[in-house]
Structures are given as structure tokens and as C-alpha cells.
Design a protein around this motif. Structure first.
Motif, PDB file in Angstrom:
ATOM      1  N   SER A 234       0.840  -1.201   0.000  1.00 33.62           N
ATOM      2  CA  SER A 234       0.000   0.000   0.000  1.00 33.62           C
ATOM      3  C   SER A 234       0.875   1.252   0.000  1.00 33.62           C
ATOM      4  O   SER A 234       1.875   1.317   0.712  1.00 33.62           O
ATOM      5  N   VAL A 235       0.456   2.225  -0.807  1.00 38.19           N
ATOM      6  CA  VAL A 235       1.150   3.506  -0.878  1.00 38.19           C
ATOM      7  C   VAL A 235       0.101   4.610  -0.970  1.00 38.19           C
ATOM      8  O   VAL A 235      -0.542   4.765  -2.022  1.00 38.19           O
ATOM      9  N   PRO A 236      -0.138   5.364   0.089  1.00 34.96           N
ATOM     10  CA  PRO A 236      -1.028   6.523  -0.052  1.00 34.96           C
ATOM     11  C   PRO A 236      -0.342   7.561  -0.937  1.00 34.96           C
ATOM     12  O   PRO A 236       0.774   7.992  -0.637  1.00 34.96           O
ATOM     13  N   LEU A 237      -0.972   7.929  -2.040  1.00 32.20           N
ATOM     14  CA  LEU A 237      -0.354   8.894  -2.965  1.00 32.20           C
ATOM     15  C   LEU A 237      -0.683  10.330  -2.581  1.00 32.20           C
ATOM     16  O   LEU A 237       0.159  11.220  -2.722  1.00 32.20           O
ATOM     17  N   THR A 238      -1.920  10.551  -2.148  1.00 33.19           N
ATOM     18  CA  THR A 238      -2.348  11.849  -1.648  1.00 33.19           C
ATOM     19  C   THR A 238      -3.356  11.589  -0.527  1.00 33.19           C
ATOM     20  O   THR A 238      -3.667  10.439  -0.206  1.00 33.19           O
ATOM     21  N   ARG A 239      -3.885  12.647  -0.009  1.00 29.84           N
ATOM     22  CA  ARG A 239      -4.896  12.547   1.044  1.00 29.84           C
ATOM     23  C   ARG A 239      -6.132  11.790   0.576  1.00 29.84           C
ATOM     24  O   ARG A 239      -6.836  11.159   1.375  1.00 29.84           O
ATOM     25  N   GLU A 240      -6.377  11.779  -0.731  1.00 28.11           N
ATOM     26  CA  GLU A 240      -7.619  11.197  -1.252  1.00 28.11           C
ATOM     27  C   GLU A 240      -7.403  10.084  -2.269  1.00 28.11           C
ATOM     28  O   GLU A 240      -8.372   9.537  -2.797  1.00 28.11           O
ATOM     29  N   VAL A 241      -6.163   9.736  -2.547  1.00 30.68           N
ATOM     30  CA  VAL A 241      -5.876   8.707  -3.549  1.00 30.68           C
ATOM     31  C   VAL A 241      -4.800   7.764  -3.010  1.00 30.68           C
ATOM     32  O   VAL A 241      -3.747   8.205  -2.540  1.00 30.68           O
ATOM     33  N   GLY A 242      -5.093   6.477  -3.091  1.00 28.18           N
ATOM     34  CA  GLY A 242      -4.125   5.474  -2.664  1.00 28.18           C
ATOM     35  C   GLY A 242      -3.809   4.512  -3.792  1.00 28.18           C
ATOM     36  O   GLY A 242      -4.630   4.297  -4.699  1.00 28.18           O
ATOM     37  N   LEU A 243      -2.623   3.926  -3.737  1.00 31.88           N
ATOM     38  CA  LEU A 243      -2.205   2.933  -4.718  1.00 31.88           C
ATOM     39  C   LEU A 243      -1.991   1.607  -3.998  1.00 31.88           C
ATOM     40  O   LEU A 243      -1.217   1.528  -3.040  1.00 31.88           O
ATOM     41  N   LEU A 244      -2.701   0.580  -4.448  1.00 31.16           N
ATOM     42  CA  LEU A 244      -2.560  -0.756  -3.883  1.00 31.16           C
ATOM     43  C   LEU A 244      -1.962  -1.663  -4.948  1.00 31.16           C
ATOM     44  O   LEU A 244      -2.532  -1.834  -6.028  1.00 31.16           O
ATOM     45  N   LEU A 245      -0.810  -2.221  -4.649  1.00 32.13           N
ATOM     46  CA  LEU A 245      -0.169  -3.182  -5.540  1.00 32.13           C
ATOM     47  C   LEU A 245      -0.586  -4.568  -5.053  1.00 32.13           C
ATOM     48  O   LEU A 245      -0.158  -5.014  -3.987  1.00 32.13           O
ATOM     49  N   SER A 246      -1.426  -5.213  -5.833  1.00 35.18           N
ATOM     50  CA  SER A 246      -2.093  -6.415  -5.322  1.00 35.18           C
ATOM     51  C   SER A 246      -1.306  -7.691  -5.627  1.00 35.18           C
ATOM     52  O   SER A 246      -0.280  -7.678  -6.319  1.00 35.18           O
ATOM     53  N   ASP A 247      -1.822  -8.785  -5.106  1.00 36.01           N
ATOM     54  CA  ASP A 247      -1.163 -10.085  -5.193  1.00 36.01           C
ATOM     55  C   ASP A 247      -1.265 -10.644  -6.615  1.00 36.01           C
ATOM     56  O   ASP A 247      -2.373 -10.837  -7.134  1.00 36.01           O
ATOM     57  N   PRO A 248      -0.131 -10.934  -7.257  1.00 36.98           N
ATOM     58  CA  PRO A 248      -0.203 -11.470  -8.621  1.00 36.98           C
ATOM     59  C   PRO A 248      -0.526 -12.962  -8.666  1.00 36.98           C
ATOM     60  O   PRO A 248      -0.835 -13.494  -9.737  1.00 36.98           O
ATOM     61  N   MET A 249      -0.474 -13.651  -7.517  1.00 33.68           N
ATOM     62  CA  MET A 249      -0.650 -15.106  -7.541  1.00 33.68           C
ATOM     63  C   MET A 249      -2.042 -15.518  -7.978  1.00 33.68           C
ATOM     64  O   MET A 249      -2.212 -16.572  -8.608  1.00 33.68           O
ATOM     65  N   ALA A 250      -3.050 -14.704  -7.664  1.00 36.23           N
ATOM     66  CA  ALA A 250      -4.409 -15.030  -8.116  1.00 36.23           C
ATOM     67  C   ALA A 250      -4.466 -15.062  -9.642  1.00 36.23           C
ATOM     68  O   ALA A 250      -5.149 -15.905 -10.236  1.00 36.23           O
ATOM     69  N   LEU A 251      -3.737 -14.154 -10.286  1.00 41.96           N
ATOM     70  CA  LEU A 251      -3.700 -14.140 -11.746  1.00 41.96           C
ATOM     71  C   LEU A 251      -2.969 -15.362 -12.287  1.00 41.96           C
ATOM     72  O   LEU A 251      -3.358 -15.924 -13.314  1.00 41.96           O
ATOM     73  N   VAL A 252      -1.914 -15.774 -11.603  1.00 42.84           N
ATOM     74  CA  VAL A 252      -1.149 -16.948 -12.041  1.00 42.84           C
ATOM     75  C   VAL A 252      -2.041 -18.175 -12.064  1.00 42.84           C
ATOM     76  O   VAL A 252      -2.043 -18.958 -13.025  1.00 42.84           O
ATOM     77  N   GLU A 253      -2.824 -18.364 -11.004  1.00 42.84           N
ATOM     78  CA  GLU A 253      -3.709 -19.526 -10.933  1.00 42.84           C
ATOM     79  C   GLU A 253      -4.806 -19.449 -11.991  1.00 42.84           C
ATOM     80  O   GLU A 253      -5.158 -20.444 -12.616  1.00 42.84           O
ATOM     81  N   GLU A 254      -5.317 -18.228 -12.193  1.00 39.61           N
ATOM     82  CA  GLU A 254      -6.409 -18.054 -13.143  1.00 39.61           C
ATOM     83  C   GLU A 254      -5.951 -18.260 -14.577  1.00 39.61           C
ATOM     84  O   GLU A 254      -6.677 -18.816 -15.420  1.00 39.61           O
ATOM     85  N   ALA A 255      -4.724 -17.814 -14.898  1.00 37.70           N
ATOM     86  CA  ALA A 255      -4.266 -17.820 -16.287  1.00 37.70           C
ATOM     87  C   ALA A 255      -3.401 -19.022 -16.627  1.00 37.70           C
ATOM     88  O   ALA A 255      -2.899 -19.126 -17.752  1.00 37.70           O
ATOM     89  N   ALA A 256      -3.215 -19.939 -15.673  1.00 36.27           N
ATOM     90  CA  ALA A 256      -2.267 -21.043 -15.860  1.00 36.27           C
ATOM     91  C   ALA A 256      -2.545 -21.871 -17.108  1.00 36.27           C
ATOM     92  O   ALA A 256      -1.612 -22.353 -17.766  1.00 36.27           O
ATOM     93  N   GLU A 257      -3.821 -22.036 -17.457  1.00 34.26           N
ATOM     94  CA  GLU A 257      -4.162 -22.891 -18.596  1.00 34.26           C
ATOM     95  C   GLU A 257      -4.203 -22.120 -19.902  1.00 34.26           C
ATOM     96  O   GLU A 257      -4.330 -22.737 -20.969  1.00 34.26           O
TER      97      GLU A 257
END
Length: 329
Positions: A234-257
Motif C-alpha cells: 500500500s502507498v497513499p499517494l495523496t490525502r484522497e488517492v491510494g495505490l494498492l499493488l495487489s497479489d499477482p498469484m491469483a492471476l497466475v492460478e487463473e491464467a495457468a491454462e
């Protein structure tokens, strides 16, 4: 040419995103050490004298500080684009912001303290295992003769809870940063990015604003977490905007095939899986709780948001390193 001695460990442009409006914005600050609150100019927050100074450098002692300022200028423009509604980012802008976030993760006093404590623990372990006479012979081979009193003090420090005191130089810290940024930036840009915009809720920040988030389903409070293993960042960018760098593993499982891991990584880095969303109360709590938990000395907030910052804060963190883990205990 004037040499800058006032070095920000968190850039002024970033802190302005949480400060009051005007030509001289101010920011609220609460001390983790004693809970004391004050309001200060953003230009004075996180300033340390000569923190990145490279004495004797032909381009001036503040050469690294100037390079940081250049990178910060590029990142400031990218953050402004995102805040103003340009999302998802282009590949070039994503790389600029990813590099800035990696630098920010490594550049602070927390990293220097981690280096101090790691080196101190390793040296203490070596000296303890060697014993007095072996240490004496080793020092003698390097031309250093020590008295019995000095040797005794050295061994006593080695077995003390804090170990031998070590101090990383600015040059050593900068070398560490330059070595790790190319390695670690992949764990920033290689995640799906979620831009979260808050209408009512407000975000805080701190002196270490890039916070690692454990997997909420597996968080037992034990063991460390790093850029590679974090469930999110998590990185708060401003008082009203945040940046969340999420877990890539869910994509790995979803796209494996469908596609290979290499192709998936290319898609992630391209921003294909980035999106934005409206911030909820739960999401604001996630950002703010991790910001507060990650703070080392200061939590920062907009002066109008003072009532939103809890009075109870975590205890000051005086250790960045688990000496027992390093010792293999």
C-alpha cells in the motif's frame, strides 16, 4: 555552487499531497515516540542533515540528493497524471513510478538501521564464535594490536543483546540502494496496480510510506514479509488517492491454462490488469492501519484530519532486524 545539506528521506512534493494549500503548505505530524502532535511546513518534514552526503565526490557531496530530486520530479508528474484521472498509466510512466517506489522503499533511515543492525549482528556472531585469542591473532595479522581491556570490551559487546554497534555510511547505504533497485523493482511493477479514489474518507502517510501487507488469511504474526512475498503493497499517494499493488498469484492460478508465466508477467507489467475503484471505509482502514503500523518516527496527515488519527499508536520500533533469525536460532 551551493551544496545542499538538507536531505529529505521522503520527498517534499509527496508530502504536499497531504498538506494544506498555499505557497507554503503545512502538514500535521504525530510522533510515534511520545504521541506529541505538531504542524510543520512540508519542506521541514523528514529532513536529515547530510543523510546522503558523499564527501569528496567530484560533482559535490549532494550528488545523490540531486539525482533523487531528478527522479522525484519525474515521479511527481506521473502521480499528478494519475490523481488527475489518467489511469491506467503508460508503460513508461509505470516504470518511472515503479522505480520511484522502489527507491522510496530503500532510501529511508529504516533501511540504514537495518544495515547497521545486520552488520552488527553478523560481526558479533563471528567474534563470539572465534573467541578472544583467535580475534587477537586475526587483528594482529592486519597490523592491529589490542590490549586485554579493549579485547574484553569487544567480547562483552558481542554477547550483549544489541551486539557491537555499527554505523553504515551514506556511501554504503547508497551502494546498497543502487545494487537492489534493479533487482527489487520487478516486485513492484510485476503486480496488478489498483488506484483507489476516496470521496469521504481521508488517508494519512508516514516517514516510511511504502507498506508491505501480509496475506490476511495467513497472517499469524510470525515471520517476515518482503517485497516478493507480500500479499499487497500500500502507498497513499495523496490525502484522497491510494495505490494498492495487489497479489499477482491469483492471476497466475487463473491464467495457468491459457498463457505461460512469462506472457502473464508481460501482461501485468504492461498494465493490462490495472484498474481503479472507489474507496470504501474498509479500504481506507486497510491503507491507514498499514501506514500507521509501518511508521518509524512520524505519522503525517492533513491539518484538518487531526481528529481522524488515533491517539493510540504502536510502540516505537527500535529493531529492524531479528538477531535470532540472523543467528539461525
Amino acid at each position: 555552487m551551493e551544496i545542499s545539506k538538507r536531505h529529505h528521506t521522503v520527498p517534499n512534493f509527496y508530502l504536499k499531497g497531504f498538506g494544506s494549500a498555499g505557497s507554503k503548505p503545512k502538514i500535521g505530524a504525530v510522533s510515534i515516540d511520545d504521541g506529541k502532535r505538531l504542524v510543520m511546513p512540508t519542506s521541514n518534514a523528514t529532513v536529515r542533515k547530510n543523510f546522503y552526503a558523499l564527501d569528496g565526490h567530484p560533482d559535490g557531496a549532494d550528488v545523490f540528493e540531486k539525482e533523487l530530486s531528478r527522479i522525484e520530479g519525474d515521479a511527481s508528474a506521473v502521480i499528478r497524471k494519475a490523481v488527475d484521472g489518467s489511469w491506467a498509466l503508460s508503460w513508461e510512466d509505470r516504470e518511472i513510478l515503479g522505480t520511484f517506489l522502489t527507491l522510496q522503499f530503500l532510501r529511508g533511515p529504516d533501511t540504514r538501521a537495518w544495515m547497521d543492525q545486520t552488520h552488527a549482528t553478523l560481526l558479533s556472531n563471528v567474534i563470539t564464535q572465534m573467541g578472544a585469542e583467535s580475534v587477537r591473532r586475526t587483528l594482529a595479522r592486519s597490523g592491529k594490536e589490542v590490549s586485554d581491556d579493549v579485547l574484553d570490551r569487544l567480547l562483552q559487546q558481542a554477547v550483549s543483546p544489541t551486539g557491537i554497534t555499527m554505523k553504515t555510511t551514506p556511501a554504503g547505504h547508497i551502494r546498497h540502494i543502487l545494487e537492489l533497485v534493479p533487482e527489487l523493482v520487478r516486485y513492484i511493477v510485476g503486480r496488478p496496480w489498483v488506484l483507489v479514489r476516496f470521496n469521504r474518507k481521508k488517508l494519512f502517510t508516514c516517514d516510511t510510506p511504502v507498506a508491505l501487507i501480509r496475506d490476511p488469511e495467513q497472517d499469524d504474526g510470525l515471520g517476515g514479509v518482503g517485497l516478493m512475498t507480500a500479499w499487497g503493497i500500500s502507498v497513499p499517494l495523496t490525502r484522497e488517492v491510494g495505490l494498492l499493488l495487489s497479489d499477482p498469484m491469483a492471476l497466475v492460478e487463473e491464467a495457468a491454462e491459457r498463457i505461460t508465466p512469462e506472457e502473464l508477467l508481460d501482461d501485468v507489467i504492461s498494465g493490462r490488469y490495472d484498474h481503479e475503484q472507489v474507496g470504501s471505509t474498509k479500504m481506507a482502514q486497510l491503507f491507514n492501519s498499514h501506514t500507521i503500523a509501518n511508521a518509524r518516527k512520524w505519522v503525517f496527515y492533513h491539518p484538518e484530519d487531526a481528529d481522524l488519527v488515533p491517539d493510540e499508536l504502536p510502540a516505537p520500533r527500535d529493531r529492524e532486524v531479528d538477531s535470532e533469525v540472523i543467528s539461525g536460532k
